[in-house]
Every structure is written in structure tokens, then in C-alpha cells.
Scaffold this motif. Structure first.
Motif, PDB file in Angstrom:
ATOM      1  N   SER A  14       0.795  -1.229   0.000  1.00 14.10           N
ATOM      2  CA  SER A  14       0.000   0.000   0.000  1.00 14.10           C
ATOM      3  C   SER A  14       0.827   1.279   0.000  1.00 14.10           C
ATOM      4  O   SER A  14       0.337   2.337  -0.396  1.00 14.10           O
ATOM      5  CB  SER A  14      -0.914  -0.003   1.230  1.00 14.10           C
ATOM      6  OG  SER A  14      -0.151  -0.228   2.398  1.00 14.10           O
ATOM      7  N   ARG A  15       2.054   1.185   0.471  1.00 12.76           N
ATOM      8  CA  ARG A  15       2.869   2.406   0.598  1.00 12.76           C
ATOM      9  C   ARG A  15       4.297   2.123   0.137  1.00 12.76           C
ATOM     10  O   ARG A  15       4.703   0.969   0.015  1.00 12.76           O
ATOM     11  CB  ARG A  15       2.928   2.864   2.061  1.00 12.76           C
ATOM     12  CG  ARG A  15       1.639   3.413   2.581  1.00 12.76           C
ATOM     13  CD  ARG A  15       1.803   4.059   3.938  1.00 12.76           C
ATOM     14  NE  ARG A  15       1.897   3.096   5.021  1.00 12.76           N
ATOM     15  CZ  ARG A  15       2.900   3.033   5.890  1.00 12.76           C
ATOM     16  NH1 ARG A  15       3.919   3.868   5.799  1.00 12.76           N
ATOM     17  NH2 ARG A  15       2.894   2.130   6.861  1.00 12.76           N
ATOM     18  N   ILE A  17       7.926   1.338  -1.004  1.00  6.41           N
ATOM     19  CA  ILE A  17       8.507   0.419  -1.994  1.00  6.41           C
ATOM     20  C   ILE A  17       7.425  -0.520  -2.534  1.00  6.41           C
ATOM     21  O   ILE A  17       7.343  -0.772  -3.739  1.00  6.41           O
ATOM     22  CB  ILE A  17       9.663  -0.379  -1.343  1.00  6.41           C
ATOM     23  CG1 ILE A  17      10.844   0.558  -1.059  1.00  6.41           C
ATOM     24  CG2 ILE A  17      10.081  -1.552  -2.222  1.00  6.41           C
ATOM     25  CD1 ILE A  17      11.960  -0.067  -0.227  1.00  6.41           C
ATOM     26  N   VAL A  37      -2.129  -3.536   6.262  1.00  5.63           N
ATOM     27  CA  VAL A  37      -2.650  -3.998   7.553  1.00  5.63           C
ATOM     28  C   VAL A  37      -3.328  -2.905   8.359  1.00  5.63           C
ATOM     29  O   VAL A  37      -4.317  -3.167   9.037  1.00  5.63           O
ATOM     30  CB  VAL A  37      -1.546  -4.715   8.379  1.00  5.63           C
ATOM     31  CG1 VAL A  37      -0.489  -3.737   8.881  1.00  5.63           C
ATOM     32  CG2 VAL A  37      -2.132  -5.486   9.546  1.00  5.63           C
ATOM     33  N   SER A  38      -2.807  -1.643   8.261  1.00  8.67           N
ATOM     34  CA  SER A  38      -3.341  -0.630   9.172  1.00  8.67           C
ATOM     35  C   SER A  38      -3.804   0.655   8.490  1.00  8.67           C
ATOM     36  O   SER A  38      -4.419   1.491   9.125  1.00  8.67           O
ATOM     37  CB  SER A  38      -2.274  -0.265  10.214  1.00  8.67           C
ATOM     38  OG  SER A  38      -1.217   0.426   9.580  1.00  8.67           O
ATOM     39  N   ASN A  63      -2.456  -9.403   8.442  1.00  8.49           N
ATOM     40  CA  ASN A  63      -1.181  -9.243   9.142  1.00  8.49           C
ATOM     41  C   ASN A  63      -0.279 -10.413   8.754  1.00  8.49           C
ATOM     42  O   ASN A  63      -0.582 -11.563   9.075  1.00  8.49           O
ATOM     43  CB  ASN A  63      -1.460  -9.245  10.658  1.00  8.49           C
ATOM     44  CG  ASN A  63      -0.179  -9.197  11.473  1.00  8.49           C
ATOM     45  OD1 ASN A  63       0.921  -9.073  10.931  1.00  8.49           O
ATOM     46  ND2 ASN A  63      -0.322  -9.301  12.787  1.00  8.49           N
ATOM     47  N   ASN A  90       7.351  -8.101   1.005  1.00 12.90           N
ATOM     48  CA  ASN A  90       7.881  -6.744   1.172  1.00 12.90           C
ATOM     49  C   ASN A  90       7.510  -6.116   2.517  1.00 12.90           C
ATOM     50  O   ASN A  90       8.201  -5.214   2.986  1.00 12.90           O
ATOM     51  CB  ASN A  90       7.348  -5.879   0.015  1.00 12.90           C
ATOM     52  CG  ASN A  90       7.531  -4.405   0.258  1.00 12.90           C
ATOM     53  OD1 ASN A  90       8.621  -3.860   0.091  1.00 12.90           O
ATOM     54  ND2 ASN A  90       6.455  -3.718   0.684  1.00 12.90           N
ATOM     55  N   TYR A 155      16.378  -5.708  13.302  1.00 12.29           N
ATOM     56  CA  TYR A 155      16.066  -5.543  11.871  1.00 12.29           C
ATOM     57  C   TYR A 155      17.136  -6.215  10.997  1.00 12.29           C
ATOM     58  O   TYR A 155      16.817  -6.927  10.042  1.00 12.29           O
ATOM     59  CB  TYR A 155      15.985  -4.044  11.594  1.00 12.29           C
ATOM     60  CG  TYR A 155      15.595  -3.650  10.192  1.00 12.29           C
ATOM     61  CD1 TYR A 155      14.276  -3.769   9.755  1.00 12.29           C
ATOM     62  CD2 TYR A 155      16.534  -3.118   9.309  1.00 12.29           C
ATOM     63  CE1 TYR A 155      13.913  -3.387   8.471  1.00 12.29           C
ATOM     64  CE2 TYR A 155      16.184  -2.722   8.026  1.00 12.29           C
ATOM     65  CZ  TYR A 155      14.874  -2.858   7.616  1.00 12.29           C
ATOM     66  OH  TYR A 155      14.513  -2.468   6.341  1.00 12.29           O
ATOM     67  N   ILE A 188      16.077   4.133   0.852  1.00  9.18           N
ATOM     68  CA  ILE A 188      15.057   4.518  -0.119  1.00  9.18           C
ATOM     69  C   ILE A 188      14.129   5.519   0.558  1.00  9.18           C
ATOM     70  O   ILE A 188      13.756   5.347   1.729  1.00  9.18           O
ATOM     71  CB  ILE A 188      14.248   3.270  -0.577  1.00  9.18           C
ATOM     72  CG1 ILE A 188      15.173   2.130  -1.032  1.00  9.18           C
ATOM     73  CG2 ILE A 188      13.252   3.646  -1.671  1.00  9.18           C
ATOM     74  CD1 ILE A 188      16.050   2.417  -2.223  1.00  9.18           C
ATOM     75  N   THR A 190      11.129   6.738   1.711  1.00  9.95           N
ATOM     76  CA  THR A 190       9.749   6.297   1.994  1.00  9.95           C
ATOM     77  C   THR A 190       9.393   6.752   3.415  1.00  9.95           C
ATOM     78  O   THR A 190      10.229   7.319   4.115  1.00  9.95           O
ATOM     79  CB  THR A 190       9.618   4.746   1.967  1.00  9.95           C
ATOM     80  OG1 THR A 190      10.349   4.219   3.083  1.00  9.95           O
ATOM     81  CG2 THR A 190      10.124   4.145   0.680  1.00  9.95           C
TER      82      THR A 190
HETATM   83  P1  NDP Z   1       6.907   1.698   4.579  1.00 11.34           P
HETATM   84  O1  NDP Z   1       6.966   1.909   6.050  1.00 11.34           O
HETATM   85  O2  NDP Z   1       6.809   2.863   3.671  1.00 11.34           O
HETATM   86  O3  NDP Z   1       5.678   0.686   4.242  1.00 11.34           O
HETATM   87  C1  NDP Z   1       5.554  -0.483   4.973  1.00 11.34           C
HETATM   88  C2  NDP Z   1       4.465  -1.320   4.345  1.00 11.34           C
HETATM   89  O4  NDP Z   1       4.395  -2.573   5.071  1.00 11.34           O
HETATM   90  C3  NDP Z   1       3.085  -0.701   4.453  1.00 11.34           C
HETATM   91  O5  NDP Z   1       2.357  -1.031   3.299  1.00 11.34           O
HETATM   92  C4  NDP Z   1       2.474  -1.394   5.674  1.00 11.34           C
HETATM   93  O6  NDP Z   1       1.048  -1.484   5.636  1.00 11.34           O
HETATM   94  C5  NDP Z   1       3.061  -2.781   5.517  1.00 11.34           C
HETATM   95  N1  NDP Z   1       3.071  -3.557   6.754  1.00 11.34           N
HETATM   96  C6  NDP Z   1       3.694  -3.273   7.933  1.00 11.34           C
HETATM   97  N2  NDP Z   1       3.453  -4.228   8.848  1.00 11.34           N
HETATM   98  C7  NDP Z   1       2.669  -5.156   8.235  1.00 11.34           C
HETATM   99  C8  NDP Z   1       2.084  -6.372   8.650  1.00 11.34           C
HETATM  100  N3  NDP Z   1       2.240  -6.833   9.885  1.00 11.34           N
HETATM  101  N4  NDP Z   1       1.321  -7.072   7.756  1.00 11.34           N
HETATM  102  C9  NDP Z   1       1.126  -6.609   6.501  1.00 11.34           C
HETATM  103  N5  NDP Z   1       1.666  -5.440   6.052  1.00 11.34           N
HETATM  104  C10 NDP Z   1       2.418  -4.733   6.917  1.00 11.34           C
HETATM  105  O7  NDP Z   1       8.185   0.805   4.232  1.00 11.34           O
HETATM  106  P2  NDP Z   1       9.158   0.824   2.959  1.00 11.34           P
HETATM  107  O8  NDP Z   1       8.365   0.905   1.735  1.00 11.34           O
HETATM  108  O9  NDP Z   1      10.241   1.771   3.206  1.00 11.34           O
HETATM  109  O10 NDP Z   1       9.809  -0.643   3.107  1.00 11.34           O
HETATM  110  C11 NDP Z   1       9.314  -1.761   2.395  1.00 11.34           C
HETATM  111  C12 NDP Z   1      10.265  -2.920   2.622  1.00 11.34           C
HETATM  112  O11 NDP Z   1      11.580  -2.550   2.181  1.00 11.34           O
HETATM  113  C13 NDP Z   1      10.401  -3.311   4.091  1.00 11.34           C
HETATM  114  O12 NDP Z   1      10.556  -4.707   4.202  1.00 11.34           O
HETATM  115  C14 NDP Z   1      11.681  -2.627   4.503  1.00 11.34           C
HETATM  116  O13 NDP Z   1      12.290  -3.259   5.584  1.00 11.34           O
HETATM  117  C15 NDP Z   1      12.499  -2.750   3.228  1.00 11.34           C
HETATM  118  N6  NDP Z   1      13.570  -1.783   3.127  1.00 11.34           N
HETATM  119  C16 NDP Z   1      13.317  -0.425   3.121  1.00 11.34           C
HETATM  120  C17 NDP Z   1      14.353   0.463   3.014  1.00 11.34           C
HETATM  121  C18 NDP Z   1      14.156   1.943   2.970  1.00 11.34           C
HETATM  122  O14 NDP Z   1      15.163   2.657   2.975  1.00 11.34           O
HETATM  123  N7  NDP Z   1      12.941   2.445   2.927  1.00 11.34           N
HETATM  124  C19 NDP Z   1      15.746   0.002   2.948  1.00 11.34           C
HETATM  125  C20 NDP Z   1      15.903  -1.419   2.961  1.00 11.34           C
HETATM  126  C21 NDP Z   1      14.849  -2.263   3.049  1.00 11.34           C
HETATM  127  P3  NDP Z   1       0.123  -0.380   6.409  1.00 11.34           P
HETATM  128  O15 NDP Z   1       0.404   0.935   5.754  1.00 11.34           O
HETATM  129  O16 NDP Z   1      -1.272  -0.858   6.211  1.00 11.34           O
HETATM  130  O17 NDP Z   1       0.547  -0.407   7.847  1.00 11.34           O
END
Ligand code: NDP
Length: 248
Positions: A14-15, A17, A37-38, A63, A90, A155, A188, A190
């Protein structure tokens, strides 16, 4: 690189990456299931953006850390739309803190969502892929899973764990035509990184040879390649997309 006829599930789609991955795979013709999820508002925005571009998408609230819920949702998706061909694990969170004072809950939550979540979803998706003798599983790890990072023991352990998980699953599933790979993003831009102070961002930038933070689309490009026929001979690998900040 057409994905027409394929169903792709992107956890945390949803958000950030995940959203960029959803948009890219939908552009390539996949029918996309956007997990969240939220934040239903963000999920709806992603859904509208995909549909606005002429793509096909659905929402799935669950979740990833809840094994039972994951099994139920995958069953329902299969009944409603068909089996998942491409799974992008992701969904992720951070709960940073120094090791000496890190609460057990911060350890458990991060491991449960980032690592066990990928196990839960892969387990729920892989049988149908095995039957079809085709599948793509892509686990979003992190540069810190390879390099480590002070303040992120939970992490980094989860993200390093994902790399071991990727290689083991790749070996188990290769004979069934399923590839399993990791993409390890650097920093990244975000919501996850928006809390960093300007000083920390400056320091990170000084360590990135390409001199800019990455964008979701940079990660989506690597996921698109691995999902497509062009990536068919790549399995058990980690593709680092980090502007050069960490070179293996
Ligand atoms: P964001 O915080 O922007 O988005 C996180 C996403 O994960 C949201 O869609 C959120 O949904 C969802 N989410 C969180 N918890 C759960 C859960 N329990 N069940 C289902 N969905 C869940 O994160 P990023 O886009 O930055 O990161 C995406 C991935 O990339 C992650 O795995 C992160 O660790 C990894 N990453 C990111 C980096 C960065 O610099 N941004 C660097 C390296 C890795 P909702 O909005 O509904 O809560």
C-alpha cells in the motif's frame, strides 16, 4: 517483459517500496493483490492509481505475522481470483534501539513481521506454484542484512535471515520451476526513512557513491526483472540496489 495472466501478491503493497512494486507489476500486465494492515487510506490510493492506469488490482487486509490469517486469505484469493504466481514479501517495520536496552517486544515484533511474515506467505503460496510448475518469490531484504547497523540488531537479523531463507527456498523449489530471490535496498525515500534527521540523512548521503537516496521505482525495477521471463535463470541471489553504498 509481459506479466499478462499472472497474479502477483505484494505484501505491504500500500505504501513506499511496495506501492511502487504494485504499480510496476500492474503496468506489466499482472493482476495485483495489494496487501496492507493498518492504513486503508493508503491502500485505496494505490488501488485507484493502478486502476487509473488501466490495471487490475484488489486489496487484501491481513497481518503477515499471523499464520492462520495468512492461510485463510490466500485460500480466499485463490477461490476469488486464482493462485498467486508472483509473491513479493515486502511488508516490514523497524523498531530501532541499542542492543543493551532493546525490549524483547521490539525484537519479536520485527522478527515476526519481517522474517516470519515471509515464511508464512511463502508457505501459503508455494504449493499452488509447485503444482503449476511456475512461480516467482522475491523477498525484500536490506543492505543492513549484509552490512549490519548499530541500533538495528533486530532488523538486521531479520533481513539477514531473509537471505538465508531465500537461498534455502531457492534450492527446495528450483526443480518445480520456482525462482526465489532477494532484493536488498539501500536507503530509499519512503515513510520508513522519513523520520531520519537531516544530519543522519547527510551522513548517509556522504556514504552513497551515486549521491542520492533511492526511490521505490529503483527497487520495483529489480523486482520486475526477477518476476519476468528475463529473470528465469536467476535464483537464490541477492540483488543489491543501493547506489553503491555497500559493495559485495
Ligand atoms: P513503509 O513503512 O513505507 O511501508 C511499509 C508497508 O508494510 C506498508 O504497506 C504497511 O502497511 C506494511 N506492513 C507493515 N506491517 C505489516 C504487517 N504486519 N502485515 C502486513 N503489512 C504490513 O516501508 P518501505 O516501503 O520503506 O519498506 C518496504 C520494505 O523494504 C520493508 O521490508 C523494509 O524493511 C524494506 N527496506 C526499506 C528500506 C528503505 O530505505 N525504505 C531500505 C531497505 C529495506 P500499512 O500501511 O497498512 O501499515
Amino acid at each position: 517483459m509481459s506479466l499478462a495472466g499472472k497474479i502477483a501478491m505484494i505484501t505491504g503493497g500500500s505504501r513506499g517500496i511496495g506501492q511502487a512494486v504494485c504499480l510496476r507489476l500492474a503496468e506489466m500486465g499482472a493482476e495485483v493483490v495489494v496487501n496492507y494492515v493498518s492504513r486503508p487510506d493508503a491502500a485505496e490510493e494505490t488501488l485507484s492509481a493502478i486502476k487509473g492506469n488501466g490495471g487490475i488490482a484488489h486489496l487484501a487486509k491481513f497481518n503477515v505475522a499471523d499464520a492462520e490469517e495468512v492461510q485463510e486469505v490466500f485460500k480466499k484469493i485463490t477461490a476469488d481470483h486464482g493462485t498467486v504466481d508472483i509473491l513479493v514479501n515486502n511488508a516490514g517495520i523497524t523498531k530501532d534501539g541499542l542492543l543493551a536496552t532493546m525490549k524483547e517486544e521490539a525484537w519479536d515484533d520485527v522478527l515476526d513481521i519481517n522474517l516470519k511474515g515471509a515464511f508464512n506467505c511463502t508457505k501459503a503460496a508455494c504449493r499452488a506454484m509447485m503444482k503449476k510448475r511456475w512461480g516467482r518469490i522475491i523477498n525484500i531484504s536490506s543492505v543492513v542484512g549484509a552490512s549490519g547497523n548499530a541500533g538495528q540488531a533486530n532488523y538486521a537479523a531479520a533481513k539477514a535471515g531473509l537471505i538465508g531463507f531465500t537461498k534455502s527456498a531457492a534450492r527446495e523449489l528450483a526443480s518445480r520451476g520456482i525462482t526465489v530471490n532477494s532484493v536488498a535496498p539501500g536507503y530509499i525515500d519512503t515513510d520508513m526513512t522519513s523520520d531520519l534527521s537531516e544530519a543522519v540523512k547527510e551522513k548517509i548521503l556522504s556514504e552513497i557513491p551515486l549521491g542520492v537516496l533511492g526511490e521505490g521505482k529503483d527497487i520495483a525495477g529489480a523486482v520486475a526483472f526477477l518476476s519476468s521471463e528475463d529473470g528465469r535463470y536467476v535464483t537464490g541471489q541477492v540483488i543489491h540496489v543501493n547506489g553503491g553504498m555497500y559493495m559485495i
